[in-house]
Design a protein around this motif. Structure first.
Motif, PDB file in Angstrom:
ATOM      1  N   LEU A 124     102.702 -15.394 -61.788  1.00 39.56           N
ATOM      2  CA  LEU A 124     101.654 -14.827 -62.647  1.00 39.56           C
ATOM      3  C   LEU A 124     101.777 -15.595 -64.110  1.00 39.56           C
ATOM      4  CD1 LEU A 124     102.239 -10.989 -62.488  1.00 39.56           C
ATOM      5  CD2 LEU A 124     100.476 -12.445 -61.573  1.00 39.56           C
ATOM      6  N   GLU A 125     103.065 -16.068 -64.530  1.00 40.61           N
ATOM      7  CA  GLU A 125     103.415 -16.865 -65.618  1.00 40.61           C
ATOM      8  C   GLU A 125     102.341 -18.074 -65.632  1.00 40.61           C
ATOM      9  OE1 GLU A 125     107.109 -15.752 -68.062  1.00 40.61           O
ATOM     10  OE2 GLU A 125     107.524 -16.805 -66.122  1.00 40.61           O
ATOM     11  N   GLU A 126     102.593 -18.957 -64.275  1.00 46.59           N
ATOM     12  CA  GLU A 126     101.932 -20.091 -64.274  1.00 46.59           C
ATOM     13  C   GLU A 126     100.371 -19.849 -64.216  1.00 46.59           C
ATOM     14  OE1 GLU A 126     103.753 -21.413 -60.520  1.00 46.59           O
ATOM     15  OE2 GLU A 126     105.712 -21.730 -61.440  1.00 46.59           O
ATOM     16  N   LYS A 127      99.893 -18.805 -63.672  1.00 49.05           N
ATOM     17  CA  LYS A 127      98.478 -18.723 -63.602  1.00 49.05           C
ATOM     18  C   LYS A 127      97.866 -18.694 -65.125  1.00 49.05           C
ATOM     19  CE  LYS A 127      97.163 -19.044 -59.373  1.00 49.05           C
ATOM     20  NZ  LYS A 127      96.495 -20.400 -58.896  1.00 49.05           N
ATOM     21  N   MET A 128      98.518 -17.602 -65.994  1.00 51.75           N
ATOM     22  CA  MET A 128      98.228 -17.559 -67.049  1.00 51.75           C
ATOM     23  C   MET A 128      98.015 -18.762 -67.829  1.00 51.75           C
ATOM     24  SD  MET A 128      97.465 -14.353 -66.951  1.00 51.75           S
ATOM     25  CE  MET A 128      96.802 -14.536 -68.944  1.00 51.75           C
ATOM     26  N   LYS A 129      98.975 -19.630 -67.828  1.00 48.17           N
ATOM     27  CA  LYS A 129      99.120 -20.688 -68.743  1.00 48.17           C
ATOM     28  C   LYS A 129      97.717 -21.761 -68.168  1.00 48.17           C
ATOM     29  CE  LYS A 129     101.852 -24.894 -69.337  1.00 48.17           C
ATOM     30  NZ  LYS A 129     103.187 -25.660 -69.366  1.00 48.17           N
ATOM     31  N   TRP A 130      97.660 -21.648 -66.895  1.00 49.36           N
ATOM     32  CA  TRP A 130      96.642 -22.593 -66.250  1.00 49.36           C
ATOM     33  C   TRP A 130      95.218 -21.910 -66.730  1.00 49.36           C
ATOM     34  CZ3 TRP A 130      93.127 -20.637 -62.242  1.00 49.36           C
ATOM     35  CH2 TRP A 130      92.356 -21.640 -61.553  1.00 49.36           C
ATOM     36  N   SER A 132      94.551 -20.543 -69.531  1.00 52.37           N
ATOM     37  CA  SER A 132      94.377 -20.975 -70.661  1.00 52.37           C
ATOM     38  C   SER A 132      93.762 -22.355 -71.138  1.00 52.37           C
ATOM     39  CB  SER A 132      95.414 -20.573 -71.552  1.00 52.37           C
ATOM     40  OG  SER A 132      96.505 -21.568 -71.221  1.00 52.37           O
ATOM     41  N   THR A 133      93.995 -22.939 -70.178  1.00 49.52           N
ATOM     42  CA  THR A 133      93.345 -24.624 -70.260  1.00 49.52           C
ATOM     43  C   THR A 133      92.464 -24.961 -69.217  1.00 49.52           C
ATOM     44  OG1 THR A 133      95.530 -25.276 -68.844  1.00 49.52           O
ATOM     45  CG2 THR A 133      95.866 -25.157 -71.389  1.00 49.52           C
ATOM     46  N   ARG A 134      92.099 -24.069 -68.456  1.00 48.56           N
ATOM     47  CA  ARG A 134      91.081 -24.729 -67.234  1.00 48.56           C
ATOM     48  C   ARG A 134      89.712 -24.887 -67.979  1.00 48.56           C
ATOM     49  NH1 ARG A 134      87.978 -21.425 -63.654  1.00 48.56           N
ATOM     50  NH2 ARG A 134      88.712 -22.896 -62.007  1.00 48.56           N
ATOM     51  N   ARG A 135      89.096 -25.751 -67.396  1.00 45.54           N
ATOM     52  CA  ARG A 135      87.647 -26.053 -67.810  1.00 45.54           C
ATOM     53  C   ARG A 135      87.224 -26.181 -69.071  1.00 45.54           C
ATOM     54  NH1 ARG A 135      84.378 -26.376 -63.544  1.00 45.54           N
ATOM     55  NH2 ARG A 135      85.083 -25.308 -61.720  1.00 45.54           N
ATOM     56  N   LEU A 136      88.293 -26.838 -69.855  1.00 48.62           N
ATOM     57  CA  LEU A 136      88.149 -27.305 -71.207  1.00 48.62           C
ATOM     58  C   LEU A 136      87.246 -28.418 -71.574  1.00 48.62           C
ATOM     59  CD1 LEU A 136      91.871 -26.615 -72.692  1.00 48.62           C
ATOM     60  CD2 LEU A 136      89.896 -25.315 -73.194  1.00 48.62           C
ATOM     61  N   SER A 137      86.237 -28.557 -72.586  1.00 48.21           N
ATOM     62  CA  SER A 137      85.514 -29.637 -72.760  1.00 48.21           C
ATOM     63  C   SER A 137      86.328 -30.640 -73.479  1.00 48.21           C
ATOM     64  CB  SER A 137      84.500 -29.340 -73.670  1.00 48.21           C
ATOM     65  OG  SER A 137      84.823 -28.853 -75.077  1.00 48.21           O
ATOM     66  N   ARG A 138      86.222 -31.841 -73.605  1.00 53.66           N
ATOM     67  CA  ARG A 138      86.599 -33.161 -74.127  1.00 53.66           C
ATOM     68  C   ARG A 138      87.091 -32.548 -75.518  1.00 53.66           C
ATOM     69  NH1 ARG A 138      83.720 -38.585 -72.152  1.00 53.66           N
ATOM     70  NH2 ARG A 138      84.282 -38.505 -70.033  1.00 53.66           N
ATOM     71  N   LYS A 139      85.918 -31.837 -76.422  1.00 52.41           N
ATOM     72  CA  LYS A 139      86.058 -31.690 -77.693  1.00 52.41           C
ATOM     73  C   LYS A 139      87.511 -30.608 -77.845  1.00 52.41           C
ATOM     74  CE  LYS A 139      83.434 -29.917 -81.779  1.00 52.41           C
ATOM     75  NZ  LYS A 139      82.066 -29.712 -82.042  1.00 52.41           N
ATOM     76  N   GLU A 140      87.121 -29.549 -76.916  1.00 47.35           N
ATOM     77  CA  GLU A 140      88.101 -28.620 -76.945  1.00 47.35           C
ATOM     78  C   GLU A 140      89.614 -29.039 -76.736  1.00 47.35           C
ATOM     79  OE1 GLU A 140      85.537 -24.636 -75.485  1.00 47.35           O
ATOM     80  OE2 GLU A 140      86.278 -26.150 -73.995  1.00 47.35           O
ATOM     81  N   LYS A 141      89.772 -29.858 -75.739  1.00 43.91           N
ATOM     82  CA  LYS A 141      91.134 -30.625 -75.514  1.00 43.91           C
ATOM     83  C   LYS A 141      91.459 -31.306 -76.563  1.00 43.91           C
ATOM     84  CE  LYS A 141      90.515 -30.923 -70.522  1.00 43.91           C
ATOM     85  NZ  LYS A 141      90.450 -31.911 -69.332  1.00 43.91           N
ATOM     86  N   ALA A 142      90.424 -32.152 -77.302  1.00 36.36           N
ATOM     87  CA  ALA A 142      91.100 -32.845 -78.748  1.00 36.36           C
ATOM     88  C   ALA A 142      91.493 -31.972 -79.754  1.00 36.36           C
ATOM     89  CB  ALA A 142      89.976 -33.849 -78.943  1.00 36.36           C
ATOM     90  N   ALA A 143      90.814 -30.730 -79.861  1.00 38.50           N
ATOM     91  CA  ALA A 143      91.219 -29.877 -80.907  1.00 38.50           C
ATOM     92  C   ALA A 143      92.458 -29.204 -80.528  1.00 38.50           C
ATOM     93  CB  ALA A 143      90.128 -29.237 -81.291  1.00 38.50           C
ATOM     94  N   VAL A 168     108.658 -11.276 -68.619  1.00 36.67           N
ATOM     95  CA  VAL A 168     107.381 -12.074 -68.307  1.00 36.67           C
ATOM     96  C   VAL A 168     106.371 -11.630 -69.263  1.00 36.67           C
ATOM     97  CG1 VAL A 168     105.257 -12.302 -66.865  1.00 36.67           C
ATOM     98  CG2 VAL A 168     107.498 -12.080 -65.671  1.00 36.67           C
ATOM     99  N   ASP A 169     105.959 -12.728 -70.287  1.00 35.11           N
ATOM    100  CA  ASP A 169     105.132 -12.518 -71.340  1.00 35.11           C
ATOM    101  C   ASP A 169     103.772 -13.053 -70.940  1.00 35.11           C
ATOM    102  OD1 ASP A 169     103.816 -12.304 -73.625  1.00 35.11           O
ATOM    103  OD2 ASP A 169     105.134 -13.450 -74.769  1.00 35.11           O
ATOM    104  N   ILE A 170     102.748 -12.225 -70.439  1.00 30.09           N
ATOM    105  CA  ILE A 170     101.392 -12.377 -70.064  1.00 30.09           C
ATOM    106  C   ILE A 170     100.522 -12.910 -71.158  1.00 30.09           C
ATOM    107  CG2 ILE A 170      99.358 -11.225 -69.307  1.00 30.09           C
ATOM    108  CD1 ILE A 170     101.273 -11.401 -67.134  1.00 30.09           C
ATOM    109  N   THR A 171     101.124 -12.531 -72.568  1.00 33.96           N
ATOM    110  CA  THR A 171     100.304 -13.052 -73.618  1.00 33.96           C
ATOM    111  C   THR A 171     100.868 -14.483 -74.339  1.00 33.96           C
ATOM    112  OG1 THR A 171     101.646 -11.966 -75.246  1.00 33.96           O
ATOM    113  CG2 THR A 171      99.998 -10.683 -74.161  1.00 33.96           C
ATOM    114  N   ALA A 172     101.793 -15.233 -73.667  1.00 35.54           N
ATOM    115  CA  ALA A 172     102.395 -16.266 -74.260  1.00 35.54           C
ATOM    116  C   ALA A 172     101.438 -17.395 -74.391  1.00 35.54           C
ATOM    117  CB  ALA A 172     103.548 -16.859 -72.962  1.00 35.54           C
ATOM    118  N   HIS A 173     100.314 -17.546 -73.823  1.00 36.20           N
ATOM    119  CA  HIS A 173      99.230 -18.410 -74.092  1.00 36.20           C
ATOM    120  C   HIS A 173      98.030 -17.865 -74.518  1.00 36.20           C
ATOM    121  CE1 HIS A 173     101.945 -21.203 -71.843  1.00 36.20           C
ATOM    122  NE2 HIS A 173     102.134 -20.205 -70.854  1.00 36.20           N
ATOM    123  N   GLY A 174      98.120 -16.620 -75.572  1.00 33.92           N
ATOM    124  CA  GLY A 174      96.987 -16.159 -75.827  1.00 33.92           C
ATOM    125  C   GLY A 174      96.205 -15.305 -75.795  1.00 33.92           C
ATOM    126  N   ALA A 175      96.459 -14.860 -74.345  1.00 37.17           N
ATOM    127  CA  ALA A 175      95.820 -13.738 -73.608  1.00 37.17           C
ATOM    128  C   ALA A 175      95.738 -12.449 -74.215  1.00 37.17           C
ATOM    129  CB  ALA A 175      96.003 -13.600 -72.236  1.00 37.17           C
TER     130      ALA A 175
END
Length: 333
Positions: A124-130, A132-143, A168-175
């Motif tokens: 669950l923790e790995e999925k929440m982290k994943w 939060s970062t999936r399908r980011l644009s280049r601009k979003e990644k750079a920022a 388990v902190d479901i909100t660790a990556h901003g959710a």
């Protein structure tokens, strides 16, 4: 990321206030690029999660039928409880102790596999982290930006307390964690403060507590109760609500349309005209359900010789009525 919901405590948010179709359109617009997820920890025996990402195969117009096909899921059965099912659990011998109603080997939406409790929580923790970062644009990644993720629970007290106890902190990556039950549309629809999940999902043509009154798999959705099926149904129900913003006839039917005298006559005696507004939505197209996952997962179910024993050393030998595992009743396409 700006919050969409209203904070209730340090862990939980209440969904935005929605009482008009314009409110719904505003919420839909706020969430148009948000990943919607649901996670569940079913009585210590299963861990499940489902999510919908609007960036998966974008289309010009959002429809719930298109969105349902983009929901993805995972399902883990705890090794310690792999022999506990509705048929094998000896607790079902007494009416007061029906403590295992879930059907862990009836998952439709993911391949089920076994793991220990720690591994299930880590997934669950790995999925929440994943997410939060999936399908980011280049601009979003750079920022250094992250995707916005909203995690839905139905009556969130159990899952959020279990996750906290497990570290388990479901909100660790901003959710954000939302108690979906507190969406005030349900209070308008059912005229009571808290509602059962099966009531809500049945009204939206997504069933969570067994198969629906229709046996036509291609038309009426039905989902046997387990951690991942429940998560999928929760996300699907939320997407069905969002679809009303673009299909106002659904809003009118579900919330405003009056039943005929005959329709009220056919309703259970516990319901009253003062207690419920609107009419159930028409059946969703559930042709997305295929036999592959279901058949593969049901084959994992333990044979009677592996069923757990009760305190007297006896294994359960009864099939429990409406809790029967209905594998094989329907033909899948």
């Amino acid at each position: 990321m700006a919050s969409t919901g209203r904070r209730m405590d340090e862990y939980l948010y209440r969904p935005p206030s929605v009482s008009t179709i314009q409110d719904l359109k505003d919420m839909c617009n706020q969430l148009k690029d948000t990943i919607t997820a649901s996670s569940s920890y079913e009585r210590l025996s299963e861990v499940g999660m489902s999510w919908y990402d609007p960036r998966d195969g974008r289309s010009r117009k959002f429809t719930v039928e298109k969105a349902l096909r983009k929901i993805r899921s995972v399902h883990c059965i705890m090794r310690k409880y792999k022999n506990f099912t509705t048929d094998s659990c000896f607790a079902h011998k007494t009416f007061e102790e029906k403590s295992h109603k879930a059907m862990p080997y009836s998952c439709y939406f993911a391949r089920s596999y076994f793991c220990n409790r720690e591994k299930g929580m880590a997934i669950l923790e790995e999925k929440m982290k994943w997410l939060s970062t999936r399908r980011l644009s280049r601009k979003e990644k750079a920022a250094g930006q992250k995707r916005k993720v909203v995690v839905l629970y139905w009556d969130a007290r159990l899952e959020t307390s279990v996750f906290r106890e497990a570290g388990v902190d479901i909100t660790a990556h901003g959710a954000e964690q939302w108690d979906f039950q507190l969406l005030n549309l349900f209070r308008l629809r059912f005229r009571k403060r808290r509602n059962r999940a099966d009531e809500m999902l049945d009204s939206l043509s997504v069933s969570s507590s067994g198969f629906s009154s229709s046996s036509n798999l291609q038309n009426k959705g039905f989902i046997w109760h387990n951690a991942t099926n429940d998560c999928w149904a929760t996300v699907a129900g939320f997407l069905q609500i969002l679809s009303m913003a673009n299909q106002p006839w659904k809003w009118e039917r579900w919330l405003e349309e009056e039943k005929t005298a005959k329709e009220w006559e056919l309703m259970p005696w516990t319901d009253s005209k003062e207690g419920r507004a609107g009419m159930d939505l028409e059946a969703l197209d559930m042709s997305l359900l295929k036999a592959r996952n279901f058949n593969r997962n049901s084959a994992l179910s333990p044979p009677p010789k592996r069923w757990p024993k009760d305190a007297s050393g006896q294994r359960n030998s009864e099939i429990h009525g409406d809790e029967i595992d209905c594998i094989g009743i329907f033909e899948f396409t």
